[in-house]
Design a protein around this motif. Structure first.
Motif, PDB file in Angstrom:
ATOM      1  N   TYR A 284       0.856  -1.203   0.000  1.00  0.00           N
ATOM      2  CA  TYR A 284       0.000   0.000   0.000  1.00  0.00           C
ATOM      3  C   TYR A 284       0.894   1.258   0.000  1.00  0.00           C
ATOM      4  CZ  TYR A 284      -4.918   1.573   0.897  1.00  0.00           C
ATOM      5  OH  TYR A 284      -6.208   2.078   0.802  1.00  0.00           O
ATOM      6  N   TYR A 285       1.935   1.254   0.864  1.00  0.00           N
ATOM      7  CA  TYR A 285       2.858   2.413   0.907  1.00  0.00           C
ATOM      8  C   TYR A 285       3.425   2.670  -0.497  1.00  0.00           C
ATOM      9  CZ  TYR A 285       3.335   1.272   5.983  1.00  0.00           C
ATOM     10  OH  TYR A 285       3.126   0.976   7.315  1.00  0.00           O
ATOM     11  N   GLN A 286       3.815   1.586  -1.163  1.00  0.00           N
ATOM     12  CA  GLN A 286       4.451   1.736  -2.475  1.00  0.00           C
ATOM     13  C   GLN A 286       3.460   2.203  -3.521  1.00  0.00           C
ATOM     14  OE1 GLN A 286       7.686  -1.894  -1.781  1.00  0.00           O
ATOM     15  NE2 GLN A 286       7.003  -1.475  -3.833  1.00  0.00           N
TER      16      GLN A 286
ATOM     17  N   PRO B 240      -4.862   2.608  17.535  1.00  0.00           N
ATOM     18  CA  PRO B 240      -6.303   2.337  17.448  1.00  0.00           C
ATOM     19  C   PRO B 240      -6.580   0.925  16.952  1.00  0.00           C
ATOM     20  CG  PRO B 240      -5.790   4.486  16.518  1.00  0.00           C
ATOM     21  CD  PRO B 240      -4.476   3.807  16.775  1.00  0.00           C
ATOM     22  N   TYR B 241      -7.785   0.383  17.245  1.00  0.00           N
ATOM     23  CA  TYR B 241      -8.016  -1.035  16.988  1.00  0.00           C
ATOM     24  C   TYR B 241      -9.243  -1.355  16.138  1.00  0.00           C
ATOM     25  CZ  TYR B 241      -6.753  -5.860  18.124  1.00  0.00           C
ATOM     26  OH  TYR B 241      -6.321  -7.161  18.030  1.00  0.00           O
ATOM     27  N   ILE B 242     -10.232  -0.459  16.079  1.00  0.00           N
ATOM     28  CA  ILE B 242     -11.460  -0.772  15.333  1.00  0.00           C
ATOM     29  C   ILE B 242     -11.117  -1.062  13.862  1.00  0.00           C
ATOM     30  CG2 ILE B 242     -12.085   1.568  14.578  1.00  0.00           C
ATOM     31  CD1 ILE B 242     -14.518  -1.063  16.056  1.00  0.00           C
ATOM     32  N   ARG B 243      -9.972  -0.593  13.417  1.00  0.00           N
ATOM     33  CA  ARG B 243      -9.473  -0.853  12.067  1.00  0.00           C
ATOM     34  C   ARG B 243      -9.403  -2.353  11.768  1.00  0.00           C
ATOM     35  NH1 ARG B 243      -3.725   1.984  12.684  1.00  0.00           N
ATOM     36  NH2 ARG B 243      -5.199   3.640  13.163  1.00  0.00           N
ATOM     37  N   TYR B 244      -9.115  -3.164  12.817  1.00  0.00           N
ATOM     38  CA  TYR B 244      -9.014  -4.601  12.578  1.00  0.00           C
ATOM     39  C   TYR B 244     -10.399  -5.231  12.440  1.00  0.00           C
ATOM     40  CZ  TYR B 244      -4.203  -3.765  13.898  1.00  0.00           C
ATOM     41  OH  TYR B 244      -2.918  -3.264  13.958  1.00  0.00           O
ATOM     42  N   PHE B 245     -11.369  -4.730  13.192  1.00  0.00           N
ATOM     43  CA  PHE B 245     -12.735  -5.235  13.020  1.00  0.00           C
ATOM     44  C   PHE B 245     -13.206  -4.910  11.601  1.00  0.00           C
ATOM     45  CE2 PHE B 245     -16.870  -6.685  14.278  1.00  0.00           C
ATOM     46  CZ  PHE B 245     -17.745  -5.933  13.511  1.00  0.00           C
TER      47      PHE B 245
HETATM   48  C1  LIG Z   1       4.630   1.928  12.127  1.00  0.00           C
HETATM   49  C2  LIG Z   1       3.383   1.174  12.363  1.00  0.00           C
HETATM   50  O1  LIG Z   1       2.867   1.068  13.461  1.00  0.00           O
HETATM   51  N1  LIG Z   1       2.814   0.584  11.282  1.00  0.00           N
HETATM   52  C3  LIG Z   1       1.564  -0.176  11.394  1.00  0.00           C
HETATM   53  C4  LIG Z   1       0.975  -0.347  10.001  1.00  0.00           C
HETATM   54  C5  LIG Z   1       0.429   0.983   9.503  1.00  0.00           C
HETATM   55  O2  LIG Z   1      -0.422   1.534  10.225  1.00  0.00           O
HETATM   56  O3  LIG Z   1       0.868   1.455   8.433  1.00  0.00           O
HETATM   57  C6  LIG Z   1       1.890  -1.560  11.961  1.00  0.00           C
HETATM   58  O4  LIG Z   1       2.704  -2.222  11.405  1.00  0.00           O
HETATM   59  N2  LIG Z   1       1.201  -1.974  13.058  1.00  0.00           N
HETATM   60  C7  LIG Z   1       1.524  -3.253  13.711  1.00  0.00           C
HETATM   61  C8  LIG Z   1       0.418  -4.297  13.574  1.00  0.00           C
HETATM   62  C9  LIG Z   1       1.000  -5.681  13.885  1.00  0.00           C
HETATM   63  C10 LIG Z   1      -0.007  -6.858  13.964  1.00  0.00           C
HETATM   64  C11 LIG Z   1      -1.165  -6.578  14.898  1.00  0.00           C
HETATM   65  O5  LIG Z   1      -1.026  -5.835  15.850  1.00  0.00           O
HETATM   66  N3  LIG Z   1      -2.321  -7.239  14.642  1.00  0.00           N
HETATM   67  C12 LIG Z   1      -3.445  -7.142  15.601  1.00  0.00           C
HETATM   68  C13 LIG Z   1      -4.734  -7.752  15.021  1.00  0.00           C
HETATM   69  C14 LIG Z   1      -4.536  -8.710  13.908  1.00  0.00           C
HETATM   70  C15 LIG Z   1      -4.260 -10.053  14.188  1.00  0.00           C
HETATM   71  C16 LIG Z   1      -4.114 -10.955  13.138  1.00  0.00           C
HETATM   72  C17 LIG Z   1      -4.225 -10.519  11.803  1.00  0.00           C
HETATM   73  O6  LIG Z   1      -4.120 -11.396  10.780  1.00  0.00           O
HETATM   74  C18 LIG Z   1      -4.453  -9.167  11.540  1.00  0.00           C
HETATM   75  C19 LIG Z   1      -4.592  -8.273  12.599  1.00  0.00           C
HETATM   76  C20 LIG Z   1      -3.085  -7.917  16.881  1.00  0.00           C
HETATM   77  O7  LIG Z   1      -2.072  -8.632  16.844  1.00  0.00           O
HETATM   78  O8  LIG Z   1      -3.821  -7.754  17.852  1.00  0.00           O
HETATM   79  C21 LIG Z   1       0.737  -8.076  14.515  1.00  0.00           C
HETATM   80  C22 LIG Z   1       0.457  -9.232  13.608  1.00  0.00           C
HETATM   81  C23 LIG Z   1      -0.471  -8.792  12.526  1.00  0.00           C
HETATM   82  C24 LIG Z   1      -0.489  -7.276  12.577  1.00  0.00           C
HETATM   83  C25 LIG Z   1      -0.120  -4.277  12.146  1.00  0.00           C
HETATM   84  O9  LIG Z   1       0.613  -4.614  11.207  1.00  0.00           O
HETATM   85  O10 LIG Z   1      -1.309  -3.915  11.981  1.00  0.00           O
END
Ligand SMILES: CC(=O)N[C@@H](CC(=O)O)C(=O)NC[C@H](CC1(C(=O)N[C@@H](Cc2ccc(O)cc2)C(=O)O)CCCC1)C(=O)O
Ligand SMILES: [Zn+2]
Length: 598
Positions: free
Chosen positions: A364-366, A494-499
């Protein structure tokens, strides 16, 4: 005449805005490079010296943000008449964030956030036999592989005490300062600022609640089935078939994903495995090979390969000579060539998936590297999280793993398919309530609804109501701070991004599968080497955050909304199977014995 004057005044304002935003991007690229590098140096070398250097750069970038932000507010008080691009850029430049804080507050804010992250990254647990275990890789491996109820309980309790308790007071101080900055930007609190990134006119929470309501029935079916299997393993002293599940038995320190206890729940034994770990280890995979495998998948779709700087600067494995933040992450250095991943890679399937996740960020960055700086972000943060996971859905298929030699054979039968779908559900469906609850908790803290005295109580209530999970040991609301033991809280991510990601990644996957000409059940789709699938994704990625996310969503799926239909279609054979299984077992999905304790 007046019309002419207004017209030429507007033309002048527009050309001023073009010049202003061009200067901003030129200057910001350098400032952001320096602050990213200082943060990188701290996270890959935790020390007082590197913390101070990072904070010094942060003070500089705050001064830069404040200078441009105040200039933007002075010169462009009303951006409504500007072209969309300049309007969106200037509206974003006007938001100062923590640059609103005076020097004393900003230094305290940086010390608090740096300190909380250091506490988390260096916390350890001393086991009864004297072993001193860190989180990554020691406790992560123990929670994934131990099937000893009391050993798991000891490790769980030890971690939450070592990582959470010490930062309970600091977190309260942090919240105060964070809100001070957000209020100065015109938001009610930091929660409202974070939700504004989704451009949903205050409707983000209602929208994710509605999405969860559609998915909760599937979650409770999975929860009931897994509870039954844990009951068979640990017995009625520890599992109540009408109650929440003890938090330490799900194979993960936060019970956020349950894939590590797949062996306890496997529906049909004797089928080809879904886990590539044994093959990776027997074939001598190392971190570099895992990264190259991931890159090759992206390139097969016609997307970019990694840059030379990526291979030169990435941290692939945990160093032995210093403390680092092991939590995987991807980094943009805003100079169009320097992109990095920091990861303490372990050779297993879980980390192969994580590598695809992080490479999704890098891709995405690229793809948006030529956008102006304010647009170098995801269409919304959930989109950024969904890129790598979307490709990982294709990589995880038995068909693909077999294609790249990580699975010896593929069985085309319903039982093997149920095994695969259950394995996927243990990571994707199990995660949904967890992905929702972290920011439900945090939004209530930022808004003041949850004061420090209720931090733990609110957390336990959400864990029980949304996840159907209960702590294995009594919690003390005056000392325990379980939220602090989850990376994203001390790291203030922030975390809602993962939901959001766990919903939209299935929409992206379905759309790319259609583009690749896939026929048959959605969950069998492997769009490897499909340039059509890659082109669809690329059209969305290169936009960055230059357009509202609804526009980007329409680009890739043909509709502008988040929808759970793709996820529900993907899992539909498993949904029916789980309902049937729970009926056969006489289990009622859900947990009504709310006060039961193991
Ligand atoms: C400089 C900076 O901070 N950069 C940001 C990216 C950006 O914002 O540009 C970034 O690298 N954030 C780290 C974070 C790491 C991980 C994470 O924290 N995952 C969640 C939830 C989850 C779990 C399983 C899965 O398959 C997907 C998500 C957890 O482990 O609870 C650990 C393993 C996976 C992703 C990430 O990559 O999102
Ligand atoms: Zn991510």
């Amino acid at each position: 005449v007046e019309h002419q004057i207004n017209k030429s005044a507007r033309a002048d304002l527009q050309s001023e805005a073009v010049a202003f935003t061009a200067n901003y991007s030129t200057d910001a690229a350098e400032v952001y490079y320096n602050s990213s590098l200082a943060a990188w140096n701290y996270q890959t070398g935790i020390s007082e010296e590197n913390l101070n250097a990072m904070n010094a750069e942060n003070v500089k970038s705050a001064a830069f943000t404040k200078m441009y932000g105040e200039q933007a507010k002075a010169e462009f008080p009303d951006t409504s008449k500007l072209e969309e691009s300049e309007r969106r850029q200037i509206d974003s430049i006007k938001i100062l964030g923590t640059a609103n804080l005076n020097e004393a507050d900003l230094n305290q804010y940086n010390d608090l956030t740096g300190g909380m992250e250091a506490t988390y990254s260096t916390a350890t647990v001393t086991m009864p036999d004297g072993r001193v275990l860190n989180l990554d890789p020691d406790l992560t491996a123990l929670m994934a592989t131990s099937r000893d109820y009391n050993e798991l309980k000891y490790a769980w309790k030890g971690w939450y005490e070592a990582a959470g308790r010490p930062i309970r007071d600091d977190y309260e101080s942090f919240v105060t300062l964070s809100n001070k900055a957000s209020v100065a930007d015109g938001f009610a609190d930091t929660g409202e600022y974070w939700r504004s990134w989704y451009e949903m006119n205050g409707q983000l929470e209602a929208t994710v609640d509605a999405l969860w309501a559609e998915l909760q029935p599937l979650y409770t079916e999975l929860h009931a089935y897994v509870r039954r299997k844990l009951y068979e393993k640990y017995g009625s002293n520890y599992i109540n078939l009408k109650a929440p599940i003890p938090a330490h038995l799900l194979g993960n320190m936060w019970a956020q994903q349950w894939g590590n206890i797949y062996d306890l729940v496997e529906p049909y034994s004797g089928k080809t495995g879904v886990d590539a770990t044994p093959a990776m280890q027997s074939q001598g995979y190392d971190a570099m090979k895992m990264f190259k495998t991931s890159e090759e998948f992206f390139v097969s779709l016609g997307l970019d390969k990694m840059t030379d700087e990526f291979w030169a600067n990435t941290m692939f494995v945990k160093p032995t000579d210093r403390d680092v933040v092991c939590h995987a992450s991807a980094w943009d250095f805003y100079n169009k060539v320097d992109f990095r991943i920091k990861m303490c890679t372990v050779v297993n399937m879980e980390d192969l998936i994580t590598i695809h996740h992080e490479m999704g960020h890098i891709q995405y960055y690229q793809q948006y590297k030529d956008q102006p700086i304010p647009f170098r972000g995801g269409a919304n943060p959930g989109f950024h999280e969904a890129v790598g996971d979307t490709l990982a859905l294709s990589v995880s298929t038995p068909k693909h793993l077999n294609k790249i030699g990580l699975l010896d054979e593929v069985e085309e039968d319903d039982e093997a398919d149920i095994n695969y779908l259950l394995s996927q559900a243990m990571d994707k469906i199990a995660f949904l309530p967890f992905g929702l609850m972290i920011d439900k908790w945090r939004w209530s803290v930022f808004s003041g609804d949850t004061p420090k005295a209720k931090y733990q109580e609110k957390w336990d209530q959400l864990r029980k109501d949304l996840q159907g999970i209960t702590p294995p040991v009594e919690r003390d609301g005056t000392t325990d701070f379980d939220p602090g033991a989850k990376y994203h809280v001390p790291a203030n991510t922030p975390y809602i991004r993962y939901f959001v990601s766990f919903v939209v990644q299935f929409q992206f996957y379905q759309s790319m599968c259609n583009a690749s000409g896939h026929q048959g059940p959605l969950y069998k789709c492997d769009f490897y080497q499909s340039k059509e699938a890659g082109a669809k994704l690329q059209k969305m990625l290169e936009l960055g955050s230059s357009k509202p996310w609804q526009f980007a969503m329409n680009e890739i799926t043909g509709s502008a909304d988040m929808s759970t239909l793709a996820l529900q279609e993907y899992f539909s054979p498993l949904t029916a199977w789980l309902k049937q299984k729970n009926l056969e077992n006489g289990d009622t999905p859900g947990w009504t014995d709310m006060d039961w304790r193991p």
